[in-house]
Design a protein around this motif. Structure first.
Motif, PDB file in Angstrom:
ATOM      1  N   UNK A   1       2.776   7.762   9.735  1.00  0.00           N
ATOM      2  CA  UNK A   1       2.578   7.225   8.533  1.00  0.00           C
ATOM      3  C   UNK A   1       1.208   6.638   8.267  1.00  0.00           C
ATOM      4  N   UNK A   2       0.438   7.138   7.187  1.00  0.00           N
ATOM      5  CA  UNK A   2      -0.825   6.557   6.924  1.00  0.00           C
ATOM      6  C   UNK A   2      -0.669   5.631   5.724  1.00  0.00           C
ATOM      7  N   UNK A   3      -1.655   4.539   5.586  1.00  0.00           N
ATOM      8  CA  UNK A   3      -1.404   3.621   4.365  1.00  0.00           C
ATOM      9  C   UNK A   3      -2.693   3.878   3.660  1.00  0.00           C
ATOM     10  N   UNK A   4      -2.555   4.212   2.074  1.00  0.00           N
ATOM     11  CA  UNK A   4      -3.731   4.273   1.215  1.00  0.00           C
ATOM     12  C   UNK A   4      -4.331   2.953   1.115  1.00  0.00           C
TER      13      UNK A   4
ATOM     14  N   UNK B   1      -9.205   3.435  -1.084  1.00  0.00           N
ATOM     15  CA  UNK B   1      -9.416   4.861  -1.383  1.00  0.00           C
ATOM     16  C   UNK B   1      -9.567   5.513  -0.061  1.00  0.00           C
ATOM     17  N   UNK B   2      -9.040   5.111   1.133  1.00  0.00           N
ATOM     18  CA  UNK B   2      -9.041   5.890   2.526  1.00  0.00           C
ATOM     19  C   UNK B   2      -7.454   5.657   2.905  1.00  0.00           C
ATOM     20  N   UNK B   3      -7.476   6.224   3.924  1.00  0.00           N
ATOM     21  CA  UNK B   3      -6.215   6.180   4.736  1.00  0.00           C
ATOM     22  C   UNK B   3      -6.297   5.470   6.006  1.00  0.00           C
TER      23      UNK B   3
ATOM     24  N   UNK C   1      -3.058   0.882  18.105  1.00  0.00           N
ATOM     25  CA  UNK C   1      -2.962  -0.300  18.994  1.00  0.00           C
ATOM     26  C   UNK C   1      -3.345  -1.559  18.156  1.00  0.00           C
ATOM     27  N   UNK C   2      -4.405  -2.146  18.286  1.00  0.00           N
ATOM     28  CA  UNK C   2      -4.666  -3.468  17.744  1.00  0.00           C
ATOM     29  C   UNK C   2      -5.774  -3.101  16.502  1.00  0.00           C
ATOM     30  N   UNK C   3      -5.736  -1.950  16.102  1.00  0.00           N
ATOM     31  CA  UNK C   3      -6.764  -1.816  14.955  1.00  0.00           C
ATOM     32  C   UNK C   3      -6.024  -0.641  14.266  1.00  0.00           C
ATOM     33  N   UNK C   4      -6.816  -0.182  12.889  1.00  0.00           N
ATOM     34  CA  UNK C   4      -6.461   1.048  12.135  1.00  0.00           C
ATOM     35  C   UNK C   4      -7.584   1.961  12.306  1.00  0.00           C
ATOM     36  N   UNK C   5      -7.369   3.380  12.491  1.00  0.00           N
ATOM     37  CA  UNK C   5      -8.135   4.303  12.626  1.00  0.00           C
ATOM     38  C   UNK C   5      -8.087   4.970  10.989  1.00  0.00           C
ATOM     39  N   UNK C   6      -9.424   5.319  10.455  1.00  0.00           N
ATOM     40  CA  UNK C   6      -9.401   5.878   9.282  1.00  0.00           C
ATOM     41  C   UNK C   6      -9.479   7.047   9.329  1.00  0.00           C
ATOM     42  N   UNK C   7      -8.570   7.695   8.235  1.00  0.00           N
ATOM     43  CA  UNK C   7      -8.458   9.248   8.089  1.00  0.00           C
ATOM     44  C   UNK C   7      -8.998   9.788   6.868  1.00  0.00           C
TER      45      UNK C   7
ATOM     46  N   UNK D   1       0.750  -1.198   0.110  1.00  0.00           N
ATOM     47  CA  UNK D   1      -0.116  -0.100   0.187  1.00  0.00           C
ATOM     48  C   UNK D   1       0.926   1.254  -0.026  1.00  0.00           C
ATOM     49  N   UNK D   2       0.263   2.355  -0.693  1.00  0.00           N
ATOM     50  CA  UNK D   2       1.101   3.470  -1.009  1.00  0.00           C
ATOM     51  C   UNK D   2       1.216   4.292   0.601  1.00  0.00           C
ATOM     52  N   UNK D   3       2.184   4.937   1.019  1.00  0.00           N
ATOM     53  CA  UNK D   3       2.457   5.679   2.267  1.00  0.00           C
ATOM     54  C   UNK D   3       2.246   6.996   2.018  1.00  0.00           C
TER      55      UNK D   3
END
Length: 51
Positions: free
Chosen positions: A32-35, A38-40, A45-51, A23-25
């Motif tokens: 660092x967010x990962x695309x 279509x979202x980042x 912690x044990x999950x990902x937040x969407x930005x 995934x693009x950074x």
């Protein structure tokens, strides 16, 4: 503006974003967010937040 946190549909255990995950950074606010689909995603912690 909403203060509600939105979590991605998969956890770190399901897919670990990293240097070779495919995934693009994007540098964002000191991390660092990962695309992804279509979202980042930002690891939190044990999950990902969407930005």
């Amino acid at each position: 503006m909403s203060t509600e946190e939105v979590h991605a549909e998969h956890t770190v255990a399901d897919h670990a974003h990293g240097a070779d995950c495919g995934h693009e950074t994007v540098e964002h606010d000191g991390h660092v967010d990962y695309l992804h689909d279509g979202h980042k995603h930002a690891e939190h912690g044990d999950h990902y937040d969407e930005h």
